[in-house]
Motif scaffolding. Structure first.
Motif, mmCIF file in Angstrom:
data_model
loop_
_atom_site.group_PDB
_atom_site.id
_atom_site.type_symbol
_atom_site.label_atom_id
_atom_site.label_comp_id
_atom_site.label_asym_id
_atom_site.label_seq_id
_atom_site.Cartn_x
_atom_site.Cartn_y
_atom_site.Cartn_z
ATOM 1 N N THR A 1 0.838 -1.201 0.000
ATOM 2 C CA THR A 1 0.000 0.000 0.000
ATOM 3 C C THR A 1 0.870 1.246 0.000
ATOM 4 O OG1 THR A 1 -1.685 -1.217 1.231
ATOM 5 C CG2 THR A 1 -1.867 1.184 1.218
ATOM 6 N N LEU A 2 1.946 1.209 0.749
ATOM 7 C CA LEU A 2 2.897 2.313 0.755
ATOM 8 C C LEU A 2 3.480 2.543 -0.634
ATOM 9 C CD1 LEU A 2 4.547 4.324 2.550
ATOM 10 C CD2 LEU A 2 6.226 2.510 2.747
ATOM 11 N N ALA A 3 3.747 1.474 -1.366
ATOM 12 C CA ALA A 3 4.274 1.593 -2.726
ATOM 13 C C ALA A 3 3.266 2.252 -3.649
ATOM 14 C CB ALA A 3 4.658 0.209 -3.255
ATOM 15 N N ILE A 4 2.009 1.877 -3.534
ATOM 16 C CA ILE A 4 0.976 2.479 -4.371
ATOM 17 C C ILE A 4 0.827 3.965 -4.064
ATOM 18 C CG2 ILE A 4 -1.515 2.493 -4.853
ATOM 19 C CD1 ILE A 4 -1.406 -0.577 -4.415
ATOM 20 N N ILE A 5 0.822 4.315 -2.779
ATOM 21 C CA ILE A 5 0.709 5.719 -2.384
ATOM 22 C C ILE A 5 1.913 6.517 -2.890
ATOM 23 C CG2 ILE A 5 0.709 7.273 -0.386
ATOM 24 C CD1 ILE A 5 -0.964 5.100 1.059
ATOM 25 N N VAL B 1 1.584 12.377 -9.491
ATOM 26 C CA VAL B 1 0.880 13.659 -9.407
ATOM 27 C C VAL B 1 1.864 14.816 -9.246
ATOM 28 C CG1 VAL B 1 -0.706 15.005 -7.972
ATOM 29 C CG2 VAL B 1 -1.248 12.647 -8.553
ATOM 30 N N LYS B 2 2.827 14.651 -8.365
ATOM 31 C CA LYS B 2 3.753 15.749 -8.059
ATOM 32 C C LYS B 2 4.718 16.024 -9.213
ATOM 33 C CE LYS B 2 6.505 17.980 -4.887
ATOM 34 N NZ LYS B 2 6.177 19.037 -4.042
ATOM 35 N N LYS B 3 5.338 14.983 -9.749
ATOM 36 C CA LYS B 3 6.359 15.149 -10.789
ATOM 37 C C LYS B 3 5.791 15.047 -12.203
ATOM 38 C CE LYS B 3 9.752 15.095 -7.774
ATOM 39 N NZ LYS B 3 10.692 16.151 -7.545
ATOM 40 N N GLY B 4 4.647 14.395 -12.355
ATOM 41 C CA GLY B 4 4.080 14.200 -13.670
ATOM 42 C C GLY B 4 4.667 13.006 -14.401
ATOM 43 N N GLU B 5 5.649 12.366 -13.797
ATOM 44 C CA GLU B 5 6.247 11.171 -14.377
ATOM 45 C C GLU B 5 6.785 10.292 -13.248
ATOM 46 O OE1 GLU B 5 9.570 12.209 -16.811
ATOM 47 O OE2 GLU B 5 10.635 13.183 -15.187
ATOM 48 N N ILE B 6 7.004 9.041 -13.578
ATOM 49 C CA ILE B 6 7.520 8.106 -12.583
ATOM 50 C C ILE B 6 8.893 7.647 -13.040
ATOM 51 C CG2 ILE B 6 7.175 5.900 -11.438
ATOM 52 C CD1 ILE B 6 4.154 6.301 -11.955
ATOM 53 N N LEU B 7 9.895 7.983 -12.271
ATOM 54 C CA LEU B 7 11.249 7.491 -12.516
ATOM 55 C C LEU B 7 11.445 6.271 -11.624
ATOM 56 C CD1 LEU B 7 13.088 10.921 -12.463
ATOM 57 C CD2 LEU B 7 12.365 9.606 -14.468
ATOM 58 N N TYR B 8 11.563 5.108 -12.249
ATOM 59 C CA TYR B 8 11.553 3.863 -11.486
ATOM 60 C C TYR B 8 12.734 3.739 -10.534
ATOM 61 C CZ TYR B 8 7.638 2.374 -14.258
ATOM 62 O OH TYR B 8 6.409 2.290 -14.823
ATOM 63 N N SER B 9 13.888 4.199 -10.934
ATOM 64 C CA SER B 9 15.039 4.097 -10.031
ATOM 65 C C SER B 9 14.813 4.929 -8.775
ATOM 66 C CB SER B 9 16.312 4.531 -10.745
ATOM 67 O OG SER B 9 16.210 5.888 -11.146
ATOM 68 N N LEU C 1 3.803 5.804 -5.481
ATOM 69 C CA LEU C 1 3.676 5.918 -6.938
ATOM 70 C C LEU C 1 2.688 7.003 -7.331
ATOM 71 C CD1 LEU C 1 3.730 2.308 -8.370
ATOM 72 C CD2 LEU C 1 5.161 4.208 -9.046
ATOM 73 N N LEU C 2 1.556 7.049 -6.662
ATOM 74 C CA LEU C 2 0.570 8.086 -6.957
ATOM 75 C C LEU C 2 1.112 9.475 -6.637
ATOM 76 C CD1 LEU C 2 -2.710 6.384 -5.687
ATOM 77 C CD2 LEU C 2 -2.001 6.784 -8.059
ATOM 78 N N TYR C 3 1.823 9.597 -5.532
ATOM 79 C CA TYR C 3 2.421 10.875 -5.166
ATOM 80 C C TYR C 3 3.428 11.329 -6.219
ATOM 81 C CZ TYR C 3 5.340 14.252 -2.756
ATOM 82 O OH TYR C 3 6.055 15.369 -2.431
ATOM 83 N N LEU C 4 4.304 10.436 -6.651
ATOM 84 C CA LEU C 4 5.293 10.807 -7.664
ATOM 85 C C LEU C 4 4.633 11.140 -8.993
ATOM 86 C CD1 LEU C 4 8.135 8.218 -6.944
ATOM 87 C CD2 LEU C 4 8.164 10.667 -6.490
ATOM 88 N N PHE D 1 11.852 5.821 -7.581
ATOM 89 C CA PHE D 1 10.751 5.217 -6.843
ATOM 90 C C PHE D 1 11.225 4.044 -5.992
ATOM 91 C CE2 PHE D 1 7.971 1.465 -6.918
ATOM 92 C CZ PHE D 1 7.056 1.875 -5.970
ATOM 93 N N PHE D 2 11.963 3.109 -6.615
ATOM 94 C CA PHE D 2 12.386 1.921 -5.870
ATOM 95 C C PHE D 2 13.350 2.262 -4.741
ATOM 96 C CE2 PHE D 2 10.961 -0.507 -9.672
ATOM 97 C CZ PHE D 2 10.032 -1.280 -9.006
ATOM 98 N N LYS D 3 14.210 3.233 -4.963
ATOM 99 C CA LYS D 3 15.136 3.644 -3.905
ATOM 100 C C LYS D 3 14.369 4.254 -2.736
ATOM 101 C CE LYS D 3 19.386 6.201 -3.202
ATOM 102 N NZ LYS D 3 20.414 7.020 -3.827
ATOM 103 N N SER D 4 13.423 5.150 -3.030
ATOM 104 C CA SER D 4 12.623 5.776 -1.968
ATOM 105 C C SER D 4 11.759 4.744 -1.256
ATOM 106 C CB SER D 4 11.718 6.857 -2.553
ATOM 107 O OG SER D 4 12.463 7.838 -3.193
ATOM 108 N N TRP D 5 11.132 3.863 -2.030
ATOM 109 C CA TRP D 5 10.260 2.860 -1.436
ATOM 110 C C TRP D 5 11.048 1.906 -0.537
ATOM 111 C CZ3 TRP D 5 9.764 -2.553 -2.672
ATOM 112 C CH2 TRP D 5 8.696 -3.165 -2.032
ATOM 113 N N TRP D 6 12.220 1.491 -0.981
ATOM 114 C CA TRP D 6 13.013 0.562 -0.184
ATOM 115 C C TRP D 6 13.465 1.209 1.120
ATOM 116 C CZ3 TRP D 6 12.859 -4.380 -0.412
ATOM 117 C CH2 TRP D 6 13.817 -5.144 0.237
ATOM 118 N N ARG D 7 13.761 2.499 1.094
ATOM 119 C CA ARG D 7 14.133 3.194 2.330
ATOM 120 C C ARG D 7 12.936 3.299 3.275
ATOM 121 N NH1 ARG D 7 19.281 5.361 0.787
ATOM 122 N NH2 ARG D 7 20.044 3.504 -0.244
#
Length: 116
Positions: A67-71, A78-86, A73-76, A88-94
């Motif tokens: 659920t944290l990952a989905i939230i 909406v805020k950035k307009g794009e999803i940079l996977y590297s 992803l949605l935040y990135l 995202f995964f670094k932030s999510w893992w932290r």
């Protein structure tokens, strides 16, 4: 046993941090000790919750981190307009590391309190 459960992540983090950083810097990777500690903490969450509460909190922890990952992803998106996977995964893992360490030590504290 309780002292080992409480001190093992701290001891691993303090004594192995420089060695892990040095090893991965030679290979030009940005892997930190906190990244490697997550699987141990997740297994610890399963074992300690089974011993303390009589049931495993592992499925609930998985639901929480997904659920944290989905939230995130949605935040990135909406805020950035794009999803940079590297990123995202670094932030999510932290975030997974922080939530797993808090859950782990919460369960250790619960185990100590119930054993007294």
């Amino acid at each position: 046993m309780l002292i080992v459960l409480f001190l093992l992540p701290v001891v691993l983090f303090v004594f192995c941090n420089k060695k892990v950083n040095r090893h991965f810097m030679k290979q030009q990777l940005t892997v930190k000790m906190a990244d490697l500690l997550v699987p141990y903490l997740v297994v610890g969450i399963h074992v300690i919750s089974s011993l303390t509460l009589g049931m495993s909190l592992f499925p609930y922890f998985l639901i929480f981190i997904f659920t944290l990952a989905i939230i995130l992803l949605l935040y990135l998106a909406v805020k950035k307009g794009e999803i940079l996977y590297s990123k995202f995964f670094k932030s999510w893992w932290r975030f997974v590391f922080l939530s797993s360490i808090v859950t782990y030590y919460g369960l250790v504290a619960t185990n100590i309190i119930t054993s007294i």
